[in-house]
Every structure is written in structure tokens, then in C-alpha cells.
Scaffold this motif. Structure first.
Motif, PDB file in Angstrom:
ATOM      1  N   UNK A 160      40.629  41.213  50.207  1.00  0.00           N
ATOM      2  CA  UNK A 160      39.268  41.696  50.406  1.00  0.00           C
ATOM      3  C   UNK A 160      38.553  41.905  49.072  1.00  0.00           C
ATOM      4  N   UNK A 161      39.288  42.405  48.080  1.00  0.00           N
ATOM      5  CA  UNK A 161      38.684  42.590  46.761  1.00  0.00           C
ATOM      6  C   UNK A 161      38.350  41.237  46.134  1.00  0.00           C
ATOM      7  N   UNK A 162      39.221  40.259  46.313  1.00  0.00           N
ATOM      8  CA  UNK A 162      38.921  38.919  45.798  1.00  0.00           C
ATOM      9  C   UNK A 162      37.646  38.371  46.437  1.00  0.00           C
ATOM     10  N   UNK A 163      37.496  38.563  47.727  1.00  0.00           N
ATOM     11  CA  UNK A 163      36.296  38.082  48.418  1.00  0.00           C
ATOM     12  C   UNK A 163      35.056  38.761  47.838  1.00  0.00           C
ATOM     13  N   UNK A 164      35.159  40.067  47.552  1.00  0.00           N
ATOM     14  CA  UNK A 164      34.040  40.792  46.953  1.00  0.00           C
ATOM     15  C   UNK A 164      33.778  40.317  45.523  1.00  0.00           C
ATOM     16  N   UNK A 165      34.834  40.079  44.754  1.00  0.00           N
ATOM     17  CA  UNK A 165      34.669  39.584  43.387  1.00  0.00           C
ATOM     18  C   UNK A 165      34.005  38.214  43.368  1.00  0.00           C
ATOM     19  N   UNK A 166      34.330  37.383  44.353  1.00  0.00           N
ATOM     20  CA  UNK A 166      33.771  36.033  44.409  1.00  0.00           C
ATOM     21  C   UNK A 166      32.265  36.044  44.643  1.00  0.00           C
ATOM     22  N   UNK A 167      31.743  37.169  45.102  1.00  0.00           N
ATOM     23  CA  UNK A 167      30.300  37.280  45.330  1.00  0.00           C
ATOM     24  C   UNK A 167      29.542  37.690  44.061  1.00  0.00           C
ATOM     25  N   UNK A 168      30.282  38.013  43.005  1.00  0.00           N
ATOM     26  CA  UNK A 168      29.662  38.341  41.714  1.00  0.00           C
ATOM     27  C   UNK A 168      29.529  37.032  40.929  1.00  0.00           C
ATOM     28  N   UNK A 169      28.328  36.551  40.668  1.00  0.00           N
ATOM     29  CA  UNK A 169      28.185  35.232  40.031  1.00  0.00           C
ATOM     30  C   UNK A 169      28.908  35.104  38.692  1.00  0.00           C
ATOM     31  N   UNK A 170      29.005  36.199  37.965  1.00  0.00           N
ATOM     32  CA  UNK A 170      29.650  36.139  36.649  1.00  0.00           C
ATOM     33  C   UNK A 170      31.166  35.961  36.729  1.00  0.00           C
ATOM     34  N   UNK A 171      31.782  36.326  37.844  1.00  0.00           N
ATOM     35  CA  UNK A 171      33.236  36.198  37.989  1.00  0.00           C
ATOM     36  C   UNK A 171      33.545  34.774  38.427  1.00  0.00           C
ATOM     37  N   UNK A 172      34.076  33.975  37.499  1.00  0.00           N
ATOM     38  CA  UNK A 172      34.252  32.545  37.758  1.00  0.00           C
ATOM     39  C   UNK A 172      35.694  32.161  38.072  1.00  0.00           C
ATOM     40  N   UNK A 173      36.658  32.997  37.677  1.00  0.00           N
ATOM     41  CA  UNK A 173      38.063  32.629  37.868  1.00  0.00           C
ATOM     42  C   UNK A 173      38.934  33.871  37.787  1.00  0.00           C
ATOM     43  N   UNK A 174      40.195  33.710  38.199  1.00  0.00           N
ATOM     44  CA  UNK A 174      41.171  34.786  38.100  1.00  0.00           C
ATOM     45  C   UNK A 174      42.524  34.216  37.713  1.00  0.00           C
ATOM     46  N   UNK A 175      43.138  34.822  36.707  1.00  0.00           N
ATOM     47  CA  UNK A 175      44.504  34.469  36.306  1.00  0.00           C
ATOM     48  C   UNK A 175      45.455  35.142  37.289  1.00  0.00           C
ATOM     49  N   UNK A 176      46.156  34.333  38.071  1.00  0.00           N
ATOM     50  CA  UNK A 176      46.988  34.791  39.188  1.00  0.00           C
ATOM     51  C   UNK A 176      48.454  34.630  38.808  1.00  0.00           C
ATOM     52  N   UNK A 177      49.290  35.556  39.229  1.00  0.00           N
ATOM     53  CA  UNK A 177      50.716  35.440  38.902  1.00  0.00           C
ATOM     54  C   UNK A 177      51.504  34.709  39.981  1.00  0.00           C
ATOM     55  N   UNK A 178      50.841  34.322  41.059  1.00  0.00           N
ATOM     56  CA  UNK A 178      51.539  33.575  42.108  1.00  0.00           C
ATOM     57  C   UNK A 178      52.124  34.477  43.168  1.00  0.00           C
ATOM     58  N   UNK A 179      53.211  34.020  43.761  1.00  0.00           N
ATOM     59  CA  UNK A 179      53.826  34.781  44.829  1.00  0.00           C
ATOM     60  C   UNK A 179      53.245  34.420  46.188  1.00  0.00           C
ATOM     61  N   UNK A 180      53.633  35.142  47.226  1.00  0.00           N
ATOM     62  CA  UNK A 180      53.242  34.778  48.588  1.00  0.00           C
ATOM     63  C   UNK A 180      51.752  34.841  48.859  1.00  0.00           C
ATOM     64  N   UNK A 181      50.990  35.581  48.048  1.00  0.00           N
ATOM     65  CA  UNK A 181      49.548  35.713  48.291  1.00  0.00           C
ATOM     66  C   UNK A 181      48.726  34.581  47.682  1.00  0.00           C
TER      67      UNK A 181
END
Length: 325
Positions: A160-181
Motif C-alpha cells: 500500500x505504501x508503494x502504491x502511495x509512493x508511486x503517486x508522487x511524481x518525483x519518486x521514480x524508482x525503488x532499490x528492492x532487496x527481493x524476496x517473496x514481495x
């Protein structure tokens, strides 16, 4: 340079901050090795790394003084000279200091920011979104890459937080560590935010969602850029067989690094382990680690060095393939 999620493609290389020979002393005023920094940036950019990130964990955002951080950023920006996008890492213990430091790094030449959230206390999901929203309000139009590391930041960013972050135009990417999510986070944000898996997880994620997983990050860029660039080219071409071959070689190089496979334990020593592997790989001289992260149990020492030696082998293999081609 205005950067959008669609512009984040290929291999995102995270680099260390080379230290002076006395960088491990508390009394050192300037621990930067700027000639080695210039050499490192030339190596990774000339090799074909698509985007450069600095000052994450082993890039020692937590151990540089403010003056060192700004000077290092300026050196990286001047050496890149606009050839590839450059996101400067920044992380402080509060929003206002993060904004102040970020503005200084942008003035020093960074194109965007690689943001580590405050970590003194674990932040709620709402606070994480508000933090990045505040940064966007303070620096409109400045692209942000979110640093999602559950160990370092005491919790993972949820869907849900990722979905909210994606609505901020300045947030273009996220460094993800992987895993089941990983797969579900990618699907949740679609093309509104580029989720970046680590290079070892890129192939599996790209096979499942090739139009969305078009970039990955690696912390081994300063060890061996050639195989990582080859992996990016294979995945861009959707040559899954070649990507699998390259991924296998990269995985072989890193399998000695984490003693017992315990990510949380590894993270406690990721800075000195990183310096060992960069030194053993032989492309750059990372110098010593800065205080307070200067000690390392012997059980981790050989694994870090062996990882660097293996990356040197793989680098030679892929440089040889390039020459032959």
C-alpha cells in the motif's frame, strides 16, 4: 535533468567511496581519495553502466562528514560529466537535515537523490510516504530513488505504501532487496515506479514481467562492471538463455560473501566486507573503512576477499568476450 520511471533502464551501479590511507582514524579531517574516485567512475561509466548511485550503506553515507559528502558528490558529477544519470545517496536522522543535505548534493551536480529514510526509530508506512512527499514538496521535480532495505531501516515498505509512493511524481524508482514481495510490488505499481531488483534476482523477475522490470541494481559494479553490463544487454534483448548464463557466473562470484546466508548478520559488517571485495577484485583501491565501522570478525574476512577474487575472474571472462566479439 528531468527523469521519469520510463528512463530508469539497464544496470544501476552502486559504488563505494574510496578512502585515504588514514581514513580509518577518527582524527582524519578529509578521508576522501578523489583520484581513486575519478578512476572508479571512469571505469564503471566507460564499461557501460547505465545509472550511477552513490552513498548507500557500503558507500558510507553514515561515516562521511557533510563536507566530505558534498566534495565526493561534486567529484563524481564532474567525472560523469552528464554521460549517465547520477543519483547521490543521502540519509540523515530527520527530514529537515535530509532536505538540507540533498539541496547541497544537487548543487554539487547530482541529477537526483538516492534516499535513505531516517532510522533512529522505525517509521510507520504512513510516515515513510509522508517523508518522501515532504522531500518532493521541498524539491519539486527532483527525482528520488527510494532505498527499501528492511534490515537497515527496521522494516520493509509494504504494498500500500508503494502504491502511495508511486503517486508522487518525483519518486521514480525503488532499490528492492527481493524476496517473496518482489513480484507483487512490481505488479502493484506498474509503470508508475520502477522497482529495482538486485542483479541476482533480475532474470526471474524480468521473465515474469518483462515490460516492468527493465532495470536492476548491483553493489558489485566497482568489482566487475563487464558481466553486469552484459546481463543488462541480454535482458534488454530478452535473451533469457544468455541472461541465465551470466546470472549463474555472477551468483558464483557472490556465493562466498554471506557467511551462513544470514542477511541481517551480514548487514552489520557490509561496509568492511565491501572494502575487502573491492580491494580483492583489483579494479580500484577502496582504502580502509571509516570509523566506527572498522572491525570485522575473521569468519567474514575470507568470504569478502574470496568474493572479490571471484569477481576478478568473471570480469576477465567478460572483458575477453567483448574483445573476441
Amino acid at each position: 535533468m528531468r527523469i521519469h520511471p520510463a528512463d530508469i533502464n539497464g544496470m544501476v551501479g552502486i559504488v563505494p567511496t574510496p578512502a585515504s590511507p588514514d581514513g580509518d582514524k577518527w582524527s582524519t579531517v578529509d578521508s576522501l581519495n578523489l583520484p581513486e574516485t575519478e578512476k572508479m567512475i571512469r571505469i564503471v561509466v566507460d564499461a557501460g553502466i547505465d545509472i550511477v548511485l552513490t552513498n548507500g550503506t557500503f558507500g558510507e553515507c553514515a561515516t562521511l562528514t557533510a563536507d566530505e559528502h558534498i566534495t565526493f558528490t561534486a567529484c563524481v558529477a564532474q567525472t560523469i560529466a552528464g554521460r549517465v544519470p547520477f543519483f547521490a545517496g543521502v540519509g540523515t536522522l530527520n527530514t529537515r537535515d535530509t532536505i538540507t543535505r540533498s539541496k547541497a548534493l544537487l548543487a554539487a551536480g547530482a541529477d537526483g537523490l538516492f534516499i535513505g529514510r531516517p532510522m533512529w526509530l522505525a517509521m510507520t508506512q504512513q510516515q515513510i510516504v509522508e517523508f518522501h512527499r515532504d522531500l518532493a514538496e521541498a524539491m519539486p521535480g527532483v527525482p528520488q530513488i527510494v532505498y527499501d532495505n528492511p534490515v537497515a531501516f527496521k522494516g520493509k515498505i509494504d504494498q500500500d505504501a508503494y502504491i502511495a509512493l508511486a503517486k508522487i511524481p518525483e519518486v521514480v524508482a525503488a532499490k528492492h532487496v527481493g524476496g517473496p514481495a518482489l513480484d507483487s510490488d512490481v505488479a502493484a505499481v506498474g509503470d508508475s515506479l520502477r522497482i529495482l531488483p538486485v542483479n541476482d534476482h533480475w532474470l526471474d523477475a524480468a521473465r515474469k514481467q518483462p515490460d516492468l522490470v527493465t532495470a536492476a541494481w548491483s553493489g558489485h559494479t566497482a568489482c566487475a562492471p563487464a558481466p553486469l553490463v552484459a546481463l543488462a544487454k541480454a535482458i534488454a534483448a530478452r535473451d533469457w538463455d544468455d541472461a541465465a548464463r551470466i546470472t549463474a557466473r555472477c551468483s558464483w562470484a557472490t556465493e562466498a560473501m554471506m557467511v551462513g546466508g544470514d542477511l541481517a548478520a551480514f548487514m552489520n559488517y557490509s561496509i568492511p566486507i565491501g572494502h575487502l571485495r573491492f580491494a580483492a577484485a583489483g579494479l580500484i583501491d577502496p582504502g580502509p573503512t571509516r570509523p566506527p565501522y572498522t572491525s570485522l570478525p575473521d569468519s567474514y574476512r575470507e568470504g569478502g576477499t574470496e568474493t572479490g577474487r571471484r569477481w576478478a575472474v568473471v570480469q576477465r571472462e567478460f572483458v575477453g568476450e567483448t574483445v573476441a566479439a
